[in-house]
Design an enzyme around this catalytic site. Structure first.
Site, mmCIF file in Angstrom:
data_model
loop_
_atom_site.group_PDB
_atom_site.id
_atom_site.type_symbol
_atom_site.label_atom_id
_atom_site.label_comp_id
_atom_site.label_asym_id
_atom_site.label_seq_id
_atom_site.Cartn_x
_atom_site.Cartn_y
_atom_site.Cartn_z
ATOM 1 N N TYR A 189 43.136 55.318 51.845
ATOM 2 C CA TYR A 189 42.924 55.541 53.280
ATOM 3 C C TYR A 189 42.525 54.220 53.924
ATOM 4 O O TYR A 189 41.650 53.522 53.410
ATOM 5 C CB TYR A 189 41.809 56.576 53.478
ATOM 6 C CG TYR A 189 41.467 56.864 54.927
ATOM 7 C CD1 TYR A 189 42.389 57.476 55.771
ATOM 8 C CD2 TYR A 189 40.213 56.544 55.440
ATOM 9 C CE1 TYR A 189 42.070 57.752 57.101
ATOM 10 C CE2 TYR A 189 39.880 56.816 56.765
ATOM 11 C CZ TYR A 189 40.819 57.422 57.588
ATOM 12 O OH TYR A 189 40.492 57.696 58.900
ATOM 13 N N ASP A 284 41.272 46.285 51.132
ATOM 14 C CA ASP A 284 40.486 47.067 52.081
ATOM 15 C C ASP A 284 39.158 47.383 51.401
ATOM 16 O O ASP A 284 39.048 48.294 50.584
ATOM 17 C CB ASP A 284 41.231 48.345 52.471
ATOM 18 C CG ASP A 284 40.419 49.205 53.434
ATOM 19 O OD1 ASP A 284 39.249 48.861 53.700
ATOM 20 O OD2 ASP A 284 40.956 50.226 53.908
ATOM 21 N N LYS A 312 31.263 49.768 57.289
ATOM 22 C CA LYS A 312 30.145 50.508 56.695
ATOM 23 C C LYS A 312 28.900 49.642 56.460
ATOM 24 O O LYS A 312 28.101 49.462 57.366
ATOM 25 C CB LYS A 312 30.614 51.181 55.402
ATOM 26 C CG LYS A 312 31.770 52.181 55.666
ATOM 27 C CD LYS A 312 32.151 52.969 54.452
ATOM 28 C CE LYS A 312 33.417 53.769 54.614
ATOM 29 N NZ LYS A 312 33.278 55.060 55.247
#
Ligand code: PLP
Length: 472
Positions: A189, A284, A312
């Site tokens: 994702y 990523d 994050k």
């Protein structure tokens, strides 16, 4: 730290030396003391009545009652818990239930929720204002820290979410190489931008058809997909699309199909084939950055990509994202270069402050040793009690990231992960919630520990798992 682990199952071979360090942390934690009084007692009267009422109201106000889909508990049954407050490794809901939290706001809370130093620093920064829309010194400070920490990053651009970071990095890779196509892996994702919403696998993947209504075919036509850990699949794509592939983007350890590690040769192969084809390798690390090791997966595995995305943790619980990499590539980004990307709140002083203090804490000695120790204890404990109760299970961990599947291992890709018993996971999840343990509400999400988790938390979690696994 060398990467010797090729699958979650292999990780089980590591023996746990339950450390005195963990025990010291446990006994000194005011939260664990508070917990031992309240949590067991609360279980006797476990009710989610107020959450149920709030969710019924929310469903009238917001699609599905939530602002991000997985929060709705659709894949595990039941309905979401409304959280009132968080501190350290614990959360409290609006019914007064207390939980040991392994979601950590989906990753940012690696030093524990609502850390005192972060809160104090935020209060100080807030006195100066909440948003400047102009450069501030805090941006330089966090940029320097990120550049010093992450091997591939020579220059960085801060944005407001992981999605934005992945959107920016794709435009940059295409601009730099002047090529249209990108390879992504099934089950990885990269946020919800159109080009990444391609369902991998089967004919849909091959055709590059979009995953969601509203994504035009034109937006995904240049998205190529392969199975994670599948070297020959990637080789075939490079053969079939010679000179057209801008780069490969991947989660260097997958967290978005459950926890899946790369085979030892896979990342090396991706580094080699991208170099040979003048394409870019993009890690990523929105999830893995500062979580597997201070320098992320690239430090852990010793493979340096050309570009990296982050999110994050570097915002310490405030909205943030970033992309960065080789200076010659990053200098294409506006206003240094012609590739346009911008953001009203990018480099926000509060996000920079929380990120800086979070990284400062992570830099302290033994942070990652501690995360490794407690996470190993946790996953070994869960798998042991699961096997004792007769369940087929496998799992693994690196640093403060872990996961397990209700199936025999190994799990090398999303197709393997999908063979997991998701109905059983749902029963396990709900049982654990009642026992005061908050796991990610999906079999296909990784779990996260933090520096605030104590051995007491871990032992209680394993004891709860034993109880639940015996009855599901
Ligand atoms: C690997 C990865 N990339 C990108 C994203 C998107 O980040 P955000 O939710 O901040 O937009 C996520 C979110 O979980 C992620 O795990």
């Amino acid at each position: 730290m060398a990467a010797t682990m090729s699958s979650g199952v292999a990780l089980l071979g590591i023996t746990s030396s339950s450390s005195t360090f963990c025990k010291r942390q446990a006994s000194s934690s005011r939260h664990s003391v508070r917990m031992s009084v309240s949590l067991d007692e609360k279980r006797k009267t476990f009710t989610l009545q107020k959450s149920e009422e709030a969710f019924n109201a929310a469903k009238e106000l917001m699609p599905g009652g939530v602002n991000s889909p997985v929060r709705a508990f659709n894949s595990v049954g039941g309905q979401p818990v409304f959280i009132k407050s968080v501190k350290g490794s614990h959360m409290w809901d609006i019914d007064g239930n207390e939980y040991i939290d392994y979601v950590g706001s989906w990753g940012p809370a690696i030093i524990g929720h609502a850390d005192d130093k972060v809160l104090a620093a935020l209060a100080e920064t807030m006195k100066e204002g909440t948003s400047f829309g102009a450069p501030c010194l805090l941006e330089n400070v966090l940029a320097e820290m990120v550049i010093a920490a992450v091997p591939s990053i020579e220059m960085v651009r801060f944005v407001n979410s992981g999605t934005e970071a992945c959107m920016g990095v794709l435009r940059l890779a295409r601009a730099f190489t002047d090529r249209p196509k990108i390879i992504k892996f099934e089950g990885c994702y990269h946020g919800h931008a159109d080009p990444y919403l391609v369902k991998a696998g089967s004919g849909v993947a091959t055709l590059g058809l979009p995953d969601s209504p509203g994504v035009p075919r034109a937006a995904t036509i240049d998205t190529l997909t392969a199975a994670y850990n599948d070297i020959s699949g990637v080789e075939e794509l490079f053969k079939a699309h010679k000179g057209e592939i801008a780069g490969i983007i991947l989660e260097p350890v997958v967290g978005n199909s459950g926890f899946i590690t790369p085979k030892s040769e896979f990342l090396e192969f991706l580094r080699k084939i991208t170099k040979e084809n003048d394409a870019l390798l993009i890690f990523d690390e929105v999830m893995t950055g500062f979580r597997l090791a201070y320098g992320g997966a690239q430090e852990y595995f010793g493979i340096t990509p050309d570009l990296t995305t982050l999110g994050k943790i570097i915002g310490g619980g405030l909205p943030v994202g970033a992309y960065g990499g080789r200076r010659d590539i990053m200098e294409m980004v506006a206003p240094a270069g012609p590739m346009y990307q911008a953001g009203t709140l990018s480099g926000n002083p509060l996000a920079m402050t929380a990120g800086f203090h979070t990284l400062q804490r992570l830099k302290e000695p033994r942070s990652y040793e501690y995360l490794n120790e407690i996470t190993r204890e946790l996953i070994q404990g869960i798998l042991e009690v699961g096997k004792k109760a007769g369940h087929a299970m496998c799992g693994g961990y690196i640093g403060g990231m872990f996961g397990f599947f209700f199936r025999e291992g190994p799990v090398h890709n999303f197709a393997d992960a999908k063979k997991s018993d998701t109905a059983k996971f749902g029963r396990f999840f709900r049982g654990m919630l009642e026992e005061g343990v908050y796991l990610a509400p999906s079999q296909f999400e990784a779990g996260f520990t933090s520096l605030a988790h104590t051995t007491d938390d871990i032992q209680r979690t394993v004891a709860a798992a034993e109880k639940v696994l015996k009855r599901i």
